[in-house]
Design an enzyme around this catalytic site. Structure first.
Site, PDB file in Angstrom:
ATOM      1  N   HIS A 184      -5.434 -49.937  15.342  1.00 38.65           N
ATOM      2  CA  HIS A 184      -5.109 -48.577  15.776  1.00 38.65           C
ATOM      3  C   HIS A 184      -4.013 -48.031  14.867  1.00 38.65           C
ATOM      4  O   HIS A 184      -3.163 -48.783  14.400  1.00 38.65           O
ATOM      5  CB  HIS A 184      -4.651 -48.577  17.238  1.00 38.65           C
ATOM      6  CG  HIS A 184      -5.792 -48.729  18.192  1.00 38.65           C
ATOM      7  ND1 HIS A 184      -6.218 -47.727  19.023  1.00 38.65           N
ATOM      8  CD2 HIS A 184      -6.625 -49.766  18.432  1.00 38.65           C
ATOM      9  CE1 HIS A 184      -7.246 -48.132  19.734  1.00 38.65           C
ATOM     10  NE2 HIS A 184      -7.519 -49.382  19.391  1.00 38.65           N
ATOM     11  N   ASN A 233      -7.885 -44.871  16.785  1.00 43.84           N
ATOM     12  CA  ASN A 233      -8.325 -45.955  15.907  1.00 43.84           C
ATOM     13  C   ASN A 233      -8.173 -45.562  14.436  1.00 43.84           C
ATOM     14  O   ASN A 233      -8.050 -44.389  14.103  1.00 43.84           O
ATOM     15  CB  ASN A 233      -9.813 -46.245  16.142  1.00 43.84           C
ATOM     16  CG  ASN A 233     -10.070 -46.897  17.474  1.00 43.84           C
ATOM     17  OD1 ASN A 233     -10.405 -46.228  18.443  1.00 43.84           O
ATOM     18  ND2 ASN A 233      -9.908 -48.195  17.545  1.00 43.84           N
ATOM     19  N   CYS A 248      -3.937 -43.846  22.876  1.00 41.39           N
ATOM     20  CA  CYS A 248      -3.390 -45.069  23.458  1.00 41.39           C
ATOM     21  C   CYS A 248      -3.014 -44.743  24.893  1.00 41.39           C
ATOM     22  O   CYS A 248      -2.283 -43.778  25.133  1.00 41.39           O
ATOM     23  CB  CYS A 248      -2.164 -45.511  22.663  1.00 41.39           C
ATOM     24  SG  CYS A 248      -1.251 -46.832  23.455  1.00 41.39           S
ATOM     25  N   ARG A 300     -17.106 -45.503  21.943  1.00 41.26           N
ATOM     26  CA  ARG A 300     -16.532 -46.294  23.040  1.00 41.26           C
ATOM     27  C   ARG A 300     -14.994 -46.208  23.022  1.00 41.26           C
ATOM     28  O   ARG A 300     -14.408 -45.491  23.813  1.00 41.26           O
ATOM     29  CB  ARG A 300     -17.020 -47.766  22.917  1.00 41.26           C
ATOM     30  CG  ARG A 300     -16.916 -48.552  24.212  1.00 41.26           C
ATOM     31  CD  ARG A 300     -15.519 -48.941  24.606  1.00 41.26           C
ATOM     32  NE  ARG A 300     -14.829 -49.744  23.585  1.00 41.26           N
ATOM     33  CZ  ARG A 300     -13.531 -50.046  23.664  1.00 41.26           C
ATOM     34  NH1 ARG A 300     -12.797 -49.622  24.678  1.00 41.26           N
ATOM     35  NH2 ARG A 300     -12.949 -50.767  22.708  1.00 41.26           N
ATOM     36  N   HIS A 344      -9.648 -55.038  14.063  1.00 46.09           N
ATOM     37  CA  HIS A 344      -9.696 -53.774  14.809  1.00 46.09           C
ATOM     38  C   HIS A 344      -8.268 -53.248  14.899  1.00 46.09           C
ATOM     39  O   HIS A 344      -7.428 -53.840  15.569  1.00 46.09           O
ATOM     40  CB  HIS A 344     -10.282 -54.089  16.198  1.00 46.09           C
ATOM     41  CG  HIS A 344     -10.274 -52.960  17.166  1.00 46.09           C
ATOM     42  ND1 HIS A 344     -11.430 -52.368  17.606  1.00 46.09           N
ATOM     43  CD2 HIS A 344      -9.266 -52.327  17.824  1.00 46.09           C
ATOM     44  CE1 HIS A 344     -11.137 -51.412  18.490  1.00 46.09           C
ATOM     45  NE2 HIS A 344      -9.836 -51.380  18.635  1.00 46.09           N
TER      46      HIS A 344
HETATM   47 ZN    ZN Z   1      -9.085 -50.403  20.316  1.00 44.89          ZN
END
Ligand code: ZN
Length: 291
Positions: A205, A245, A236, A10, A203
């Site tokens: 990046h 990520n 991004c 995703r 989460h």
């Molecule tokens: Zn993200």
């Protein structure tokens, strides 16, 4: 032991220019399952005109293996996303809002408060339909347009989602602005507010190279649930050359070297990451695949 939520299918693919076929996505998910991964953010129920990479969410969910004890999560950003998600076999809804008005107005054309009001109803209906809801707070560690987000604001949004029925909250560093000291501080503030009744996930990046440092800071502060993406897939939307990520196999390697169990097979993860590079027709950002 830590829990991994693999977000490559995703968050990873959504930020890549190359469109994979439904078959390739299903193959990716099947390969990930064979590495031992137990939770996969597989699809997003967003407007296909805005994000064509996710247009085949329903098809992907029809074709993925259902008998492997894997939890599938899908992103739900509004009511139309909820209505689509309810018609699929998704078990867990990741209901997302940014926590900065500037970011939210650009992305969803609503203020954070307007978004939280709608999404609280979305969460209530999801829970009524016996779905598990994770409330995801984007731009939690800073916004590229507004700068810092106050801790009070974050806790207030998290509280609204928890009151509506979310069983877990994820703090997401949408554009890679977090640093380890901030992670340590925010996790402590979150735990002070919610105690141990709400599971917290993180989460990150790797936009500024701090992804694994932030994961480690979260782990040392007591967090055990982390999102990551195979081969570091993704990027991004605001920085065309930026990396994606936190990389799953690099994160697994870090934890296994520290004797923290991940319940995954590192060699199979590396094989899957190398397979991913072939599908994307380019080098990806993970470090172990370069060895
Ligand atoms: Zn993200």
């Amino acid at each position: 032991m830590i829990q991994i939520c693999e977000v490559g299918p995703r968050d990873g693919l959504q930020n890549e220019k190359i469109l994979l076929s439904t078959e390739q996505k299903v193959q990716l998910i099947t390969r990930l399952i064979n590495t031992g991964i137990k939770k996969i953010e597989a699809v997003s129920f967003v407007n296909p005109k805005v994000i064509p990479q996710m247009a085949d969410a329903e098809e992907v969910m029809k074709l993925v293996p259902k008998d492997k004890g894997v939890t599938y999560a899908g992103l739900v950003l509004n009511y139309s996303g909820l209505n689509r998600a309810l018609k699929t076999g998704i078990d867990t809804y990741h209901v997302v809002t940014a926590t900065s008005d500037e970011f939210n107005l650009k992305n969803a054309k609503k203020t954070v408060d307007q978004n939280v009001t709608e999404l609280s109803k979305v969460i209530e209906e999801s829970v009524q339909a016996k779905k598990n809801v994770v409330g995801v707070l984007g731009t939690a560690f800073g916004c590229p347009f507004a700068g810092d987000i106050s801790t009070d604001r974050l806790l207030k949004v998290a509280d609204s989602f928890v009151k509506a029925g979310a069983s877990e909250i994820t703090l997401a560093d949408t554009t890679g602005l977090a640093n380890p000291a901030q992670v340590n501080y925010l996790v402590a503030e979150f735990n002070k507010y919610f105690g141990d009744k709400i599971e917290l996930g993180l989460h990150f990046h790797n936009t500024r190279g701090l992804g694994l440092a932030n994961v480690l800071a979260g782990y040392l502060a007591g967090v055990r649930t982390f999102d990551s993406s195979i081969a570091g897939l993704g990027g991004c939307p605001f920085a065309p050359k930026a990396v994606g990520n936190v990389c799953t196999e690099d994160m697994v390697n870090m934890f296994e070297e520290m004797n923290v169990d991940t319940n995954t097979d590192l060699n199979k993860l590396i094989e899957t990451a190398k397979w991913m590079e072939k599908q994307m027709c380019k080098s990806l950002d993970g470090m172990l695949i370069k060895l």
